[in-house]
Design a protein around this motif. Structure first.
Motif, mmCIF file in Angstrom:
data_model
loop_
_atom_site.group_PDB
_atom_site.id
_atom_site.type_symbol
_atom_site.label_atom_id
_atom_site.label_comp_id
_atom_site.label_asym_id
_atom_site.label_seq_id
_atom_site.Cartn_x
_atom_site.Cartn_y
_atom_site.Cartn_z
ATOM 1 N N ARG A 125 -3.849 1.744 -11.783
ATOM 2 C CA ARG A 125 -3.794 1.589 -10.324
ATOM 3 C C ARG A 125 -4.983 0.825 -9.775
ATOM 4 O O ARG A 125 -4.823 -0.104 -8.971
ATOM 5 C CB ARG A 125 -3.718 2.967 -9.650
ATOM 6 N N VAL A 126 -6.201 1.219 -10.163
ATOM 7 C CA VAL A 126 -7.391 0.610 -9.554
ATOM 8 C C VAL A 126 -7.590 -0.833 -10.011
ATOM 9 O O VAL A 126 -8.426 -1.542 -9.457
ATOM 10 C CB VAL A 126 -8.664 1.442 -9.840
ATOM 11 N N HIS A 160 2.320 1.864 -7.417
ATOM 12 C CA HIS A 160 1.529 2.931 -8.029
ATOM 13 C C HIS A 160 1.375 4.106 -7.061
ATOM 14 O O HIS A 160 1.424 5.269 -7.471
ATOM 15 C CB HIS A 160 0.150 2.404 -8.416
ATOM 16 N N HIS A 203 -14.863 6.720 -12.233
ATOM 17 C CA HIS A 203 -13.914 6.311 -11.198
ATOM 18 C C HIS A 203 -14.727 5.926 -9.971
ATOM 19 O O HIS A 203 -15.437 6.767 -9.413
ATOM 20 C CB HIS A 203 -12.964 7.469 -10.868
ATOM 21 N N HIS A 251 -8.128 12.151 -8.922
ATOM 22 C CA HIS A 251 -7.809 12.929 -7.722
ATOM 23 C C HIS A 251 -7.265 14.324 -8.010
ATOM 24 O O HIS A 251 -7.623 15.295 -7.344
ATOM 25 C CB HIS A 251 -6.819 12.164 -6.846
ATOM 26 N N ARG A 279 2.830 8.065 -7.507
ATOM 27 C CA ARG A 279 1.977 9.254 -7.445
ATOM 28 C C ARG A 279 2.405 10.194 -6.322
ATOM 29 O O ARG A 279 2.382 11.417 -6.474
ATOM 30 C CB ARG A 279 0.518 8.829 -7.266
ATOM 31 N N PHE A 318 -2.949 10.497 -1.911
ATOM 32 C CA PHE A 318 -2.534 9.151 -2.311
ATOM 33 C C PHE A 318 -1.851 8.334 -1.217
ATOM 34 O O PHE A 318 -2.100 7.124 -1.125
ATOM 35 C CB PHE A 318 -1.652 9.212 -3.560
ATOM 36 N N GLN A 355 -5.111 8.724 -15.669
ATOM 37 C CA GLN A 355 -6.022 7.655 -15.249
ATOM 38 C C GLN A 355 -6.771 7.952 -13.952
ATOM 39 O O GLN A 355 -7.843 7.415 -13.721
ATOM 40 C CB GLN A 355 -5.274 6.334 -15.117
ATOM 41 N N ASP A 356 -6.208 8.788 -13.077
ATOM 42 C CA ASP A 356 -6.819 9.035 -11.767
ATOM 43 C C ASP A 356 -7.593 10.341 -11.739
ATOM 44 O O ASP A 356 -7.194 11.336 -12.351
ATOM 45 C CB ASP A 356 -5.746 9.091 -10.674
ATOM 46 N N TYR A 406 -3.851 5.668 0.854
ATOM 47 C CA TYR A 406 -4.234 4.363 0.325
ATOM 48 C C TYR A 406 -3.338 3.261 0.904
ATOM 49 O O TYR A 406 -3.823 2.215 1.347
ATOM 50 C CB TYR A 406 -4.142 4.348 -1.196
#
Length: 494
Positions: free
Chosen positions: A342-343, A353, A231, A402, A357, A411, A399-400, A414
């Motif tokens: 997301r990324v 996204h 990541h 954090h 979250r 989150f 997927q994240d 962002y």
């Protein structure tokens, strides 16, 4: 009236604590980049010990006595700002028992490899016990700081201490209300944007491009480095800031945008006052401001037509492709509502996204969502907000990174950072011809503007004060929304 000695004593203790945090940062970077897979048990203990040492210094009698002596002191604005920031950290840390600090550090260190394995194996059950532990510990942490407050608001304040959670919620609602119809109009349009990348692009060539772009942007290799990680992230200070990226064989723009994004974070760190290292005046403001720097470079520079007028040839040479500047610009700005990751999301649907979250982790902390129900809740919200359902948890709730760090409340920053980036971009364009500077590769002028308006101040100002200082206006989502609508209506002939 306090003597100067109390202030000097306070700074000396804070510098000790800051050095411990810097050391923890290097160990965490190593864990994510170069540490052997079997190193987790030792690393967890190392980071836990350093967290406890930091906690002991910040909450110690020396800091408490110095703060008491400085309570009514006649201080300069810079001194008062340092005392304000140290007092806030001292009061929050003092509310949290030392053993809880150690438990949190060890739990997050143990959770990281579990998350990585779970994502690789598409096995949420492997990560779930770690997530359960971190949720429980973070609830306890929030309760220790303020048992009468919304626990999620307490956690959010760790990352954004001077913008209320209600402000973050209002911004997210405003983005949703304006962006959802814009995305719908884009989906209904007949525009056919270019998709020039077809095939596979080796990590070696992609890394070469990333390094070339960092060279052109002015990354200081004497104080930084580029590596890969699962990541992308940035870690460091004004003397040593390291960035990571990752390479998708079929999508070279993913690594390019990640690299430019992390460059923005790094440039903020490297632009902080060197003489104030280890003090609040030598540290970045918070995650909203930090994210504004990365989003500015990624979206307002890296996704601009001027940037690809300059660098389409860089990609064409590296990949042996016939790439026009317009084609790459369109590819970098395509809107993909059905993107699961997301990324990798486009500039508009990215915020859906974030909203997803934000809502899930708030329900986790409040107890309205059980950990075992996260995959189902995630998929339902993906369907609601983006009209797509992940086929695997690796593409969904795993997927994240954090949550494996226990970073609940992170989150929203962002989207807040994206909003501030647009406000800074608007103000900068009143002073500079940004597109001409980008097209000509005169990035120094842009770096200097951001350095004067943001970087040099460290934590002297609160977030609202810094926004006023930099832009002359209060924090607002108006400029981002106007920018987004103008840009994408033109791209999609709306």
């Amino acid at each position: 009236m306090a003597t100067p000695d109390a202030y000097e004593t306070l700074l000396d203790e804070y510098k000790r604590a800051s050095n411990v945090s810097s050391a923890s940062g290097v160990l965490s970077w190593d864990q994510q980049v170069t540490m052997p897979e079997g190193g987790t048990p030792a690393r967890s203990k190392q980071l836990s010990t350093l967290s406890a040492v930091h906690h002991d210094i910040i909450t110690g009698d020396t800091v408490a006595d110095a703060l008491a002596e400085l309570e009514d002191a006649d201080l300069t604005p810079e001194q008062a700002a340092s005392v304000r920031e140290i007092r806030r950290e001292h009061e929050r840390a003092s509310a949290v028992p030392r053993d809880l600090v150690e438990q949190l550090s060890e739990a997050s260190s143990d959770a990281l490899p579990a998350w990585e394995q779970a994502r690789e194996d598409d096995d949420f059950d492997h990560f779930a016990p770690h997530l359960e532990t971190l949720v429980e510990l973070r609830r306890e942490y929030a309760n220790e700081i303020d048992p009468d407050a919304d626990p999620y608001a307490v956690l959010f304040a760790d990352y954004e201490p001077y913008l209320d959670l209600s402000k973050a919620e209002a911004v997210l609602e405003e983005l949703r209300d304006r962006l959802v119809p814009l995305v719908a109009a884009i989906q209904a349009s007949d525009a056919d944007l270019a998709t020039p990348f077809d095939g596979e692009y080796s990590p070696e060539k992609q890394e070469s491009v990333s390094r070339d772009l960092l060279d052109d942007l002015g990354y200081d290799w004497d104080r930084g480095r580029l590596d890969t990680s699962s990541h992308p992230f940035t870690s460091g200070n004004q003397f040593d800031t390291r960035i990571t990226t990752r390479f998708q064989p079929e999508d070279p723009l993913d690594s390019i945008m990640s690299t430019v994004h992390e460059y923005g974070h790094a440039q903020y760190n490297l632009g902080l006052p060197r003489e104030a290292f280890g003090t609040p005046l030598g540290d970045s403001r918070d995650l909203t401001v930090h994210e504004s720097q990365s989003r500015f470079w990624e979206n307002h520079v890296g996704r601009s037509e001027a940037f690809w007028d300059r660098h389409a040839g860089t990609l064409a040479d590296a990949f042996d492709d016939d790439l026009s500047a317009r084609d790459v610009y369109e590819a970098a700005n395509q809107v993909y509502p059905d993107n699961l990751i997301r990324v990798e999301a486009d500039e508009l649907t990215y915020h859906m996204h974030i909203i997803l979250r934000f809502e899930l982790e708030r329900d986790l902390i409040s107890g309205d969502l059980a950990v075992e129900d996260v995959p189902e809740a995630w998929n339902e919200k993906m369907e609601e907000y983006l009209d797509v359902t992940p086929e695997t948890d690796s593409e969904g709730c795993l997927q994240d990174i954090h949550w494996s760090h226990g970073n609940f409340g992170y989150f929203p920053t962002y989207s807040l950072g994206s909003v501030l980036a647009a406000q800074l971009d608007h103000t900068m364009r009143e002073d500079l011809d940004v597109d001409a500077l980008v097209r000509n590769g005169d990035f120094a002028a842009i770096r200097e503007w951001l350095g004067e308006r943001i970087h040099q101040h460290g934590q002297r100002y609160t977030t609202p004060e810094l926004v006023e200082e930099a832009t002359g206006e209060a924090f607002t989502a108006d400029y981002f929304l106007d920018y987004a609508e103008s840009k994408y209506e033109a791209l999609y002939d709306l």
